[in-house]
Design a protein around this motif. Structure first.
Motif, PDB file in Angstrom:
ATOM      1  N   ARG A 244       0.831  -1.201   0.000  1.00 58.81           N
ATOM      2  CA  ARG A 244       0.000   0.000   0.000  1.00 58.81           C
ATOM      3  C   ARG A 244       0.867   1.253   0.000  1.00 58.81           C
ATOM      4  O   ARG A 244       1.777   1.400   0.816  1.00 58.81           O
ATOM      5  N   HIS A 245       0.581   2.134  -0.939  1.00 57.34           N
ATOM      6  CA  HIS A 245       1.274   3.425  -1.060  1.00 57.34           C
ATOM      7  C   HIS A 245       2.772   3.262  -1.311  1.00 57.34           C
ATOM      8  O   HIS A 245       3.562   4.119  -0.930  1.00 57.34           O
ATOM      9  N   ARG A 246       3.168   2.180  -1.957  1.00 59.71           N
ATOM     10  CA  ARG A 246       4.581   1.974  -2.272  1.00 59.71           C
ATOM     11  C   ARG A 246       4.755   1.838  -3.774  1.00 59.71           C
ATOM     12  O   ARG A 246       3.922   1.233  -4.452  1.00 59.71           O
ATOM     13  N   GLY A 247       5.857   2.362  -4.307  1.00 59.08           N
ATOM     14  CA  GLY A 247       6.080   2.339  -5.745  1.00 59.08           C
ATOM     15  C   GLY A 247       6.935   1.177  -6.195  1.00 59.08           C
ATOM     16  O   GLY A 247       7.843   1.366  -7.015  1.00 59.08           O
ATOM     17  N   TYR A 248       6.682  -0.011  -5.668  1.00 58.15           N
ATOM     18  CA  TYR A 248       7.438  -1.178  -6.086  1.00 58.15           C
ATOM     19  C   TYR A 248       6.588  -2.426  -5.895  1.00 58.15           C
ATOM     20  O   TYR A 248       5.453  -2.362  -5.396  1.00 58.15           O
ATOM     21  N   LEU A 249       7.119  -3.569  -6.284  1.00 54.38           N
ATOM     22  CA  LEU A 249       6.434  -4.857  -6.187  1.00 54.38           C
ATOM     23  C   LEU A 249       7.173  -5.745  -5.190  1.00 54.38           C
ATOM     24  O   LEU A 249       8.386  -5.603  -5.009  1.00 54.38           O
ATOM     25  N   VAL A 250       6.463  -6.661  -4.558  1.00 57.17           N
ATOM     26  CA  VAL A 250       7.100  -7.585  -3.621  1.00 57.17           C
ATOM     27  C   VAL A 250       6.663  -9.016  -3.908  1.00 57.17           C
ATOM     28  O   VAL A 250       5.534  -9.263  -4.327  1.00 57.17           O
ATOM     29  N   TRP A 251       7.595  -9.922  -3.685  1.00 60.70           N
ATOM     30  CA  TRP A 251       7.310 -11.357  -3.743  1.00 60.70           C
ATOM     31  C   TRP A 251       8.440 -12.117  -3.056  1.00 60.70           C
ATOM     32  O   TRP A 251       9.624 -11.843  -3.315  1.00 60.70           O
ATOM     33  N   ASN A 252       8.047 -13.034  -2.171  1.00 53.47           N
ATOM     34  CA  ASN A 252       9.009 -13.948  -1.565  1.00 53.47           C
ATOM     35  C   ASN A 252      10.199 -13.201  -0.955  1.00 53.47           C
ATOM     36  O   ASN A 252      11.370 -13.572  -1.166  1.00 53.47           O
ATOM     37  N   ALA A 253       9.898 -12.145  -0.192  1.00 54.91           N
ATOM     38  CA  ALA A 253      10.897 -11.319   0.497  1.00 54.91           C
ATOM     39  C   ALA A 253      11.742 -10.475  -0.456  1.00 54.91           C
ATOM     40  O   ALA A 253      12.702  -9.837  -0.036  1.00 54.91           O
ATOM     41  N   MET A 254      11.408 -10.450  -1.739  1.00 52.27           N
ATOM     42  CA  MET A 254      12.116  -9.595  -2.702  1.00 52.27           C
ATOM     43  C   MET A 254      11.317  -8.328  -2.952  1.00 52.27           C
ATOM     44  O   MET A 254      10.100  -8.376  -3.087  1.00 52.27           O
ATOM     45  N   ARG A 255      12.011  -7.210  -3.024  1.00 52.87           N
ATOM     46  CA  ARG A 255      11.415  -5.971  -3.500  1.00 52.87           C
ATOM     47  C   ARG A 255      11.881  -5.766  -4.933  1.00 52.87           C
ATOM     48  O   ARG A 255      13.088  -5.780  -5.211  1.00 52.87           O
ATOM     49  N   LEU A 256      10.946  -5.578  -5.840  1.00 51.70           N
ATOM     50  CA  LEU A 256      11.261  -5.453  -7.257  1.00 51.70           C
ATOM     51  C   LEU A 256      10.755  -4.115  -7.776  1.00 51.70           C
ATOM     52  O   LEU A 256       9.611  -3.726  -7.523  1.00 51.70           O
ATOM     53  N   SER A 257      11.595  -3.419  -8.510  1.00 48.74           N
ATOM     54  CA  SER A 257      11.211  -2.124  -9.070  1.00 48.74           C
ATOM     55  C   SER A 257      11.091  -2.227 -10.581  1.00 48.74           C
ATOM     56  O   SER A 257      11.782  -3.022 -11.221  1.00 48.74           O
ATOM     57  N   CYS A 258      10.219  -1.422 -11.139  1.00 50.94           N
ATOM     58  CA  CYS A 258      10.130  -1.294 -12.592  1.00 50.94           C
ATOM     59  C   CYS A 258      11.289  -0.418 -13.067  1.00 50.94           C
ATOM     60  O   CYS A 258      11.734   0.490 -12.356  1.00 50.94           O
ATOM     61  N   ASP A 259      11.757  -0.691 -14.266  1.00 50.18           N
ATOM     62  CA  ASP A 259      12.907   0.051 -14.791  1.00 50.18           C
ATOM     63  C   ASP A 259      12.739   0.258 -16.285  1.00 50.18           C
ATOM     64  O   ASP A 259      12.588  -0.707 -17.039  1.00 50.18           O
ATOM     65  N   SER A 260      12.733   1.517 -16.717  1.00 47.64           N
ATOM     66  CA  SER A 260      12.698   1.816 -18.147  1.00 47.64           C
ATOM     67  C   SER A 260      14.023   1.392 -18.772  1.00 47.64           C
ATOM     68  O   SER A 260      15.091   1.719 -18.257  1.00 47.64           O
ATOM     69  N   ILE A 261      13.968   0.655 -19.878  1.00 47.26           N
ATOM     70  CA  ILE A 261      15.191   0.083 -20.444  1.00 47.26           C
ATOM     71  C   ILE A 261      15.604   0.722 -21.770  1.00 47.26           C
ATOM     72  O   ILE A 261      16.441   0.178 -22.479  1.00 47.26           O
ATOM     73  N   THR A 262      15.032   1.869 -22.084  1.00 48.79           N
ATOM     74  CA  THR A 262      15.491   2.595 -23.266  1.00 48.79           C
ATOM     75  C   THR A 262      16.257   3.829 -22.812  1.00 48.79           C
ATOM     76  O   THR A 262      16.176   4.247 -21.657  1.00 48.79           O
ATOM     77  N   CYS A 263      17.019   4.421 -23.716  1.00 50.03           N
ATOM     78  CA  CYS A 263      17.760   5.631 -23.372  1.00 50.03           C
ATOM     79  C   CYS A 263      17.945   6.488 -24.628  1.00 50.03           C
ATOM     80  O   CYS A 263      17.860   5.980 -25.752  1.00 50.03           O
ATOM     81  N   SER A 264      18.188   7.772 -24.410  1.00 50.81           N
ATOM     82  CA  SER A 264      18.442   8.684 -25.534  1.00 50.81           C
ATOM     83  C   SER A 264      19.721   9.485 -25.339  1.00 50.81           C
ATOM     84  O   SER A 264      19.992  10.401 -26.119  1.00 50.81           O
TER      85      SER A 264
END
Length: 249
Positions: A65-85
């Motif tokens: 709740r109110h967090r900008g990441y994902l969790v599973w099995n004691a892992m915190r996972l963040s989204c990451d944009s994989i393009t660059c300019s």
């Protein structure tokens, strides 16, 4: 339904505020990062990646709740944009040459940014101090390039050294869930980044290994890299859409 063309800057409050005032008029990162501030991105990522892993476990991601990441099995996972300019202060001279070579640079960059912040332009990685998200951007041999990041991941699975070996080894619990490089590629719809036999990563510029700076060496090389990124995004979008349609997501 998951919309693979949804622009995550559109539900990130204030992303475009002052965008063109940054980087001396060349444009820069928004005030807030869609990777952590777009609720749609987090929701789509939770749904798309919550499924059976190559090691046989089922990953069921949750959004605290109110967090900008994902969790599973004691892992915190963040989204990451994989393009660059490559719009960095240290690279401003080349970007100004790019600007001068185009009729409407601003529209071109805005369109690229909006395409980048769609689901095909995103990955998930473990979230911690000195994370993959941070290290691949800071390393001059990588410079945020997804093709070179993926080459480091290939080398991890092959037991070879790379500029990102330290963070890959620190995230061993995450990467080992995918068993091997082929399964990692298949799980994340990255097939267009590698050869048909999965033995090599398709590098998007002329490349002589990790001995030099990863920035494009000329304006033509810059445009070549950007075009290859664009094709990757389109091809990955189709692969994701096929999977979403098949699984009624």
């Amino acid at each position: 339904m998951i919309d693979v063309s949804f622009d995550f800057t559109s539900d990130t409050p204030g992303y475009w505020d002052g965008y063109w005032e940054r980087m001396n008029g060349l444009g820069g990162c928004g005030k807030k990062d869609p990777d952590s501030c777009s609720p749609t991105l987090l929701g789509y990522s939770r749904r798309l990646w919550s499924r059976v892993l190559p090691n046989g476990e089922r990953m069921e991601l949750e959004i605290p709740r109110h967090r900008g990441y994902l969790v599973w099995n004691a892992m915190r996972l963040s989204c990451d944009s994989i393009t660059c300019s490559f719009r960095y202060a240290r690279n401003e001279k080349m970007i100004r040459e790019v600007y001068a070579s185009m009729d409407d640079y601003k529209s071109w960059i805005e369109n690229f940014t909006r395409r980048s912040y769609t689901l095909p332009g995103e990955m998930i990685f473990p979230m911690h101090v000195k994370s993959m998200n941070q290290q691949r951007g800071m390393n001059r041999k990588i410079r945020d390039r997804w093709d070179l990041t993926l080459e480091c991941i290939r080398r991890y699975y092959a037991g070879e050294d790379s500029p990102l070996a330290d963070v890959l080894n620190s995230d061993r619990d995450f990467f080992d869930m995918f068993v091997d490089f082929r399964s990692y590629i298949d799980f994340f719809f990255l097939n267009d980044c590698v050869t048909d036999d999965y033995s090599r990563v398709n590098i998007w510029t002329e490349w002589h290994g990790f001995s030099t700076d990863a920035l494009p060496a000329s304006v033509p090389e810059y445009f070549g890299f950007m075009n290859r990124q664009g094709r990757f995004l389109e091809n990955r979008r189709r692969r994701m859409q096929d999977f979403i349609d098949l699984n009624h997501m």
